[in-house]
Design an enzyme around this catalytic site. Structure first.
Site, PDB file in Angstrom:
ATOM      1  N   GLY A 213       0.838  -1.191   0.000  1.00  0.00           N
ATOM      2  CA  GLY A 213       0.000   0.000   0.000  1.00  0.00           C
ATOM      3  C   GLY A 213       0.868   1.234   0.000  1.00  0.00           C
ATOM      4  O   GLY A 213       1.921   1.269   0.647  1.00  0.00           O
TER       5      GLY A 213
ATOM      6  N   GLY B 144       3.073   8.157   3.023  1.00  0.00           N
ATOM      7  CA  GLY B 144       3.565   6.962   3.679  1.00  0.00           C
ATOM      8  C   GLY B 144       3.188   5.700   2.948  1.00  0.00           C
ATOM      9  O   GLY B 144       2.652   5.740   1.839  1.00  0.00           O
TER      10      GLY B 144
ATOM     11  N   LYS C  26       3.691  -0.185   8.943  1.00  0.00           N
ATOM     12  CA  LYS C  26       3.297   1.123   8.451  1.00  0.00           C
ATOM     13  C   LYS C  26       4.432   2.100   8.704  1.00  0.00           C
ATOM     14  O   LYS C  26       5.067   2.074   9.760  1.00  0.00           O
ATOM     15  CB  LYS C  26       2.040   1.628   9.173  1.00  0.00           C
ATOM     16  CG  LYS C  26       0.789   0.804   8.906  1.00  0.00           C
ATOM     17  CD  LYS C  26      -0.397   1.446   9.591  1.00  0.00           C
ATOM     18  CE  LYS C  26      -1.691   0.725   9.265  1.00  0.00           C
ATOM     19  NZ  LYS C  26      -2.862   1.401   9.833  1.00  0.00           N
TER      20      LYS C  26
ATOM     21  N   ASP D  80     -13.727   6.466  11.841  1.00  0.00           N
ATOM     22  CA  ASP D  80     -13.559   6.105  10.424  1.00  0.00           C
ATOM     23  C   ASP D  80     -13.922   4.644  10.199  1.00  0.00           C
ATOM     24  O   ASP D  80     -13.166   3.892   9.587  1.00  0.00           O
ATOM     25  CB  ASP D  80     -12.133   6.393   9.959  1.00  0.00           C
ATOM     26  CG  ASP D  80     -12.005   6.322   8.438  1.00  0.00           C
ATOM     27  OD1 ASP D  80     -13.046   6.313   7.751  1.00  0.00           O
ATOM     28  OD2 ASP D  80     -10.874   6.272   7.935  1.00  0.00           O
TER      29      ASP D  80
END
Length: 404
Positions: A122, A127, A146, A245
């Site tokens: 991703g 980032g 991440k 979210d």
């Protein structure tokens, strides 16, 4: 002349230089109006237009020259490395604040050499997420990491990165919340390490389903995934935490098809594009998923105890449409007006009436009138026990398509 119509209006106006514009956001139109007196001659208008063009051209050249001079000055005074160090130092300041507020955080620190990055899974503007292995006493385990790109980030990205660490640590251990494995805060890039979801996110999962061949097994699996999500919501409600979210893209599916809520940063354009908007009135909060946001946030800028329940209703709609984008035909600037008029997402074609009734309860204007996470869990437990349909026209698992 293309112009943006006002601070809160995102309608583009295409008007001549001889015209003013009026933003009629309530009707979604831009109106061009004459700003010249009727006695102005064609020659006067031509001269006026030429003057505007000349002045505009000079202003643009001056602005570009000023910017280039500033960049030249900065680079030669401090050097590019000094500029990058300044940005990195800002990130370090956030990290130091995080460590100050959470003195036990070093216990979660992992050695960088124990992490072997395999590939990127991703990527965003600020980032990325990568697939990796983490060396542990019992052997390597597959993980997701991440990271931010400090030289490309905004201060709000650093804040949200640190916020995600605190949330994952605080909520860690629940079977339906992504498992937090550790952090790497020394050196670059800095990592958040979590367990790897073998089946990816729920949005991608439902988008890959064949709408004409949803079997009882798939329907049952989706109901269990939905029930798992409500169990995580229960835990967050107990911990007085609001996710803000809740959406299919943030529900992760493990190898055994257990669903877990992930992504607690709310710096959403770091990892995703297209679903998050930047509005003038929400710049301090970064890009927001406005079409999943509850009415109380859109009108008052606040979150209530049951604000996530509204978003959960949109999540159900995403599942029922196999991953369509909600309110795709409603401009962001018109969302509040649309919802205050009592309008809601329409019943998807494949959706059962019972499921749509649950959605409508989630979208009640008053938060206290919406079902609680406990009540939502009970609803889906009943669906699983009673075999009520999630979709219409589900086919048997042993159904065979005959070639005619």
């Amino acid at each position: 002349m293309a112009a943006t119509c006002g601070l809160y209006c995102h309608i583009k106006c295409e008007c001549d230089y001889s015209q003013d514009y009026i933003c009629e956001e309530s009707i979604g139109k831009c109106l061009c109006t004459s700003s010249l007196k009727e006695k102005d001659s064609p020659q006067d208008r031509e001269n006026g237009t030429l003057t505007v063009k000349i002045i505009g051209g000079v202003a643009v050249v001056a602005l570009i020259s000023t910017c280039l001079s500033f960049v030249f000055f900065i680079r030669h005074r401090n050097g590019y490395r000094g500029f990058k160090a300044l940005v990195d130092t800002e990130f370090d300041d956030y990290i130091q604040g995080l460590l100050h507020d959470h003195p036990d955080l070093p216990d979660w620190n992992l050695r960088r050499e124990k992490i072997n990055v395999i590939r990127e899974i991703g990527y965003g503007e600020f980032g990325k997420i990568e697939l990796a292995t983490l060396e542990r006493r019992n052997g390597p385990v597959t993980v997701a990491i991440k990271s931010l790109i400090p030289a490309q980030c905004l201060p709000i990205s650093y804040r949200d990165f640190c916020h995600e660490i605190t949330c994952l640590k605080r909520l860690n251990g629940h079977p339906n919340i992504i498992n937090f494995l550790g952090i790497v805060l020394s050196g670059e890039p800095k990592y958040i390490v979590v367990e790897y979801a073998a089946h990816g996110d729920l949005l991608s999962y439902v988008q890959n389903l064949n709408s004409e061949r949803i079997t009882f097994q798939e329907e049952n699996r989706l109901m269990r995934i939905t029930r798992d999500t409500t169990l995580a919501m229960q835990y967050m409600e107990k911990e007085r935490y609001i996710h803000r979210d809740l959406a299919c893209r943030n529900i992760l599916i493990m190898e055994d098809y257990v669903a877990k809520i992930g992504d607690f940063g709310l710096s959403r354009d770091i990892y995703e594009t297209g679903q998050y908007c930047k509005d003038a009135w929400s710049q301090d909060q970064g890009p927001l998923p406005l079409k999943w946001m509850p009415l109380e946030f859109l009108t008052q800028g606040i979150f209530e105890k049951k604000s996530d329940v509204w978003s959960f209703g949109v999540l159900l709609w995403e599942i029922a449409t196999l991953g369509m984008t909600p309110f795709s035909n409603v401009p962001t600037s018109m969302m509040v007006k649309f919802l205050l008029e009592g309008q809601r997402l329409r019943k998807p074609e494949m959706c059962s009436k019972h499921l749509y009734d649950i959605m409508q309860k989630c979208w009640r204007s008053e938060p206290e009138e919406r079902p609680s996470a406990v009540e939502l869990t009970e609803e889906f437990e009943k669906l699983l026990r009673n075999g009520k349909k999630f979709f219409i026209n589900v086919i048997p698992d042993d159904f065979e398509v005959l070639d005619l």
